[in-house]
Write a protein that holds these residues in place. Structure first.
Motif, PDB file in Angstrom:
ATOM      1  N   MET A  63       0.819  -1.215   0.000  1.00  0.00           N
ATOM      2  CA  MET A  63       0.000   0.000   0.000  1.00  0.00           C
ATOM      3  C   MET A  63       0.855   1.268   0.000  1.00  0.00           C
ATOM      4  O   MET A  63       0.481   2.290   0.581  1.00  0.00           O
ATOM      5  CB  MET A  63      -0.969  -0.001   1.187  1.00  0.00           C
ATOM      6  N   LYS A  64       1.967   1.224  -0.711  1.00  0.00           N
ATOM      7  CA  LYS A  64       2.821   2.407  -0.845  1.00  0.00           C
ATOM      8  C   LYS A  64       2.351   3.307  -1.985  1.00  0.00           C
ATOM      9  O   LYS A  64       2.937   4.361  -2.219  1.00  0.00           O
ATOM     10  CB  LYS A  64       4.270   1.984  -1.083  1.00  0.00           C
ATOM     11  N   GLY A  65       1.302   2.892  -2.692  1.00  0.00           N
ATOM     12  CA  GLY A  65       0.799   3.692  -3.796  1.00  0.00           C
ATOM     13  C   GLY A  65       0.025   2.842  -4.779  1.00  0.00           C
ATOM     14  O   GLY A  65      -0.559   1.815  -4.413  1.00  0.00           O
ATOM     15  N   GLU A  66       0.021   3.266  -6.033  1.00  0.00           N
ATOM     16  CA  GLU A  66      -0.742   2.605  -7.090  1.00  0.00           C
ATOM     17  C   GLU A  66       0.186   2.142  -8.208  1.00  0.00           C
ATOM     18  O   GLU A  66       1.215   2.771  -8.481  1.00  0.00           O
ATOM     19  CB  GLU A  66      -1.786   3.569  -7.681  1.00  0.00           C
ATOM     20  N   HIS A 154      -7.343   9.106  -6.256  1.00  0.00           N
ATOM     21  CA  HIS A 154      -6.614   8.893  -5.005  1.00  0.00           C
ATOM     22  C   HIS A 154      -5.425   7.958  -5.209  1.00  0.00           C
ATOM     23  O   HIS A 154      -5.406   7.126  -6.121  1.00  0.00           O
ATOM     24  CB  HIS A 154      -7.537   8.410  -3.875  1.00  0.00           C
ATOM     25  N   ILE A 155      -4.450   8.128  -4.345  1.00  0.00           N
ATOM     26  CA  ILE A 155      -3.278   7.252  -4.287  1.00  0.00           C
ATOM     27  C   ILE A 155      -3.202   6.731  -2.859  1.00  0.00           C
ATOM     28  O   ILE A 155      -3.137   7.518  -1.907  1.00  0.00           O
ATOM     29  CB  ILE A 155      -1.989   8.006  -4.657  1.00  0.00           C
ATOM     30  N   HIS A 217      -5.792   5.990  -8.805  1.00  0.00           N
ATOM     31  CA  HIS A 217      -7.073   5.276  -8.831  1.00  0.00           C
ATOM     32  C   HIS A 217      -8.215   6.280  -8.964  1.00  0.00           C
ATOM     33  O   HIS A 217      -8.309   7.227  -8.182  1.00  0.00           O
ATOM     34  CB  HIS A 217      -7.225   4.469  -7.542  1.00  0.00           C
ATOM     35  N   LEU A 218      -9.093   6.069  -9.950  1.00  0.00           N
ATOM     36  CA  LEU A 218     -10.201   6.994 -10.172  1.00  0.00           C
ATOM     37  C   LEU A 218     -11.221   6.884  -9.043  1.00  0.00           C
ATOM     38  O   LEU A 218     -11.728   5.804  -8.743  1.00  0.00           O
ATOM     39  CB  LEU A 218     -10.881   6.705 -11.510  1.00  0.00           C
ATOM     40  N   TYR A 219     -11.541   8.043  -8.452  1.00  0.00           N
ATOM     41  CA  TYR A 219     -12.487   8.094  -7.337  1.00  0.00           C
ATOM     42  C   TYR A 219     -13.790   8.767  -7.772  1.00  0.00           C
ATOM     43  O   TYR A 219     -14.880   8.252  -7.534  1.00  0.00           O
ATOM     44  CB  TYR A 219     -11.841   8.847  -6.173  1.00  0.00           C
ATOM     45  N   LYS A 220     -13.687   9.928  -8.426  1.00  0.00           N
ATOM     46  CA  LYS A 220     -14.858  10.638  -8.936  1.00  0.00           C
ATOM     47  C   LYS A 220     -14.531  11.221 -10.302  1.00  0.00           C
ATOM     48  O   LYS A 220     -13.368  11.479 -10.620  1.00  0.00           O
ATOM     49  CB  LYS A 220     -15.276  11.769  -7.988  1.00  0.00           C
TER      50      LYS A 220
END
Length: 441
Positions: A63-66, A154-155, A217-220
């Motif tokens: 979980m250090k990023g995407e 978000h990342i 990561h697409l959130y909105k």
């Protein structure tokens, strides 16, 4: 003329039974729902096969990023500092779950907005795919390209104190961009909720800015009434690699346990996908169809002789169920083909060969150097790329054109025990990675 019709019908039936219109396979390693609190790493991206047109996504490390892979380029993004995202490129990264597909070609369609939520994207993609004849029960990759009014991306950030970048009570950073051009890379599946899509969604979507300086990561999303291009994987002819087999139903059981085995099962048994494994699988499929024309293979009634290649021998024992200790399998360089196999009830035996000119000569040339330990690291990568391309060729052409099966009328079962063959697929396991600045070593 009438005598030719049955033969023609047989040819048509054979072709249809082996080739179908399919999209590139989607693979998943690990699962979103299984990460727990430790985020154990399940895949090292450097080990993924056929990277040239790879698309994929998942969390970066613990979980250090995407991570987003776009057409063979592996991007990773982290956000350890407030309001700052850092994007890099490397295959030397890992993930607790990862979804990926190799997509060499796309079909492009124009659509009108709005795209004002992730749910809108899911609806537009599903509606278009269904309209164009895609099977929504099969997962597939997709892309959406254009200019977006506003995106919230978000990342993720580390959740454990021992991981670099950890901040208490911070699980992600959100970034808002306006009137930005880029592409959304996504995967659609109605079968993988909790694996690589959320529990209430059929899509997982990432965003990559056109200049490749930002990804996440697409959130909105807000798009207004703009027009966009949606990319769906091009459907190609693909060899159907499944076989129906018949086994006993328990350790002392009766016949009748019928199941399907596929190339993916072989990959797990063998350890990796490679051209030799595909050669063996398709060749043996052709031979078994000759021995069992009804399509149901009796794995208690088949014995086989294989060339000593580690790929071919794994195919032989896994697919047929044969084993040396039961006098149903042995290895020999003396057979005139890849395999010779026999039904024990009828004694009918067949030998299957790969036709001349099917395999590129350069693969064998470089392979011989690799076996001797004389192939430089960068040329080893070149060999892998050539083998991956050959694999794709085999899986997209009719096996009947690549292999010949002939009956072996004078076959004699003469098992020998020999254990000094070279396991060629592990000889370079400690080879250094390719250094572009020092390609001759």
């Amino acid at each position: 003329m009438k005598k030719l019709i049955p033969a023609l019908l047989i040819l048509i039936f054979t072709s249809q039974s082996f080739l179908g219109q399919t999209v590139p396979t989607v693979h998943a390693v690990g699962a979103m729902k299984d990460m727990g609190n430790t985020y154990d790493l399940k895949v090292w991206l450097d080990t993924l096969p056929q990277k040239s047109h790879l698309y994929g996504m998942g969390p970066y490390d613990r979980m250090k990023g995407e991570i987003t892979v776009v057409d063979g380029i592996p991007f990773h993004a982290s956000a350890f500092e407030d309001g700052k995202a850092v994007v890099g490129q490397s295959w030397d990264i890992r993930s607790p779950f990862f979804v990926y597909s190799n997509v060499p070609e796309w079909e492009v369609f124009n659509i009108d907005g709005p795209l004002n939520s992730v749910e809108d994207i899911q609806y537009k993609v599903a509606t278009l795919a269904k309209e164009k004849g895609y099977d929504l029960k099969e997962p597939f990759a997709f892309k959406v390209a254009g200019e977006f009014d506003q995106l919230t991306v978000h990342i993720v950030t580390p959740r454990n104190p021992e991981v670099e970048g950890y901040k208490p009570d911070v699980k992600s950073q959100k970034f808002i961009s306006k009137n930005e051009k880029g592409q959304l890379i996504g995967f659609y599946s109605e079968q993988h909720q909790g694996v690589f899509t959320g529990s209430k969604s059929f899509v997982h979507v990432h965003y990559l800015k056109d200049d490749q300086t930002f990804m996440g990561h697409l959130y909105k999303i807000t798009s207004g009434d703009r027009s966009f291009k949606i990319y769906l994987p091009k459907k190609n002819n693909r060899v159907k690699t499944g076989m129906r087999v018949n086994d006993t139903d328990f350790s002392k059981g009766r016949m009748g346990h019928i199941q399907n085995i596929d190339l993916d099962d072989l990959v797990k048994f063998h350890g990796h996908l490679c051209d030799g494994l595909v050669v063996g699988h398709l060749a043996l499929q052709e031979a078994l169809n000759e021995l069992y024309p009804d399509g149901l293979i009796d794995r208690t009634n088949t014995r086989i002789v294989s060339q000593p290649s580690p790929c071919l021998t794994d195919v032989a024992i896994y697919t047929t169920g044969a084993r040396y200790q039961f006098n149903t399998f042995y290895v020999s360089k003396d057979i005139d083909g890849l395999f010779t196999l026999q039904r024990m009830d009828t004694k009918k035996a067949v030998t299957v060969r790969m036709n001349k000119g099917v395999k590129p000569k350069e693969i064998d040339k470089l392979g011989a150097l690799a076996v001797k330990g004389e192939l430089p690291a960068c040329d080893l990568d070149k060999l892998k790329k050539m083998e991956d391309d050959f694999t794709e060729t085999l899986l997209s052409t009719d096996p009947g054109k690549n292999f010949t099966v002939s009956e072996t009328t004078d076959f004699k079962w003469s098992p020998v025990l020999k254990n000094d063959f070279i396991k060629t697929d592990i000889l370079n396991k400690d080879k250094e990675k390719c250094n572009k600045n020092n390609q001759g070593k």
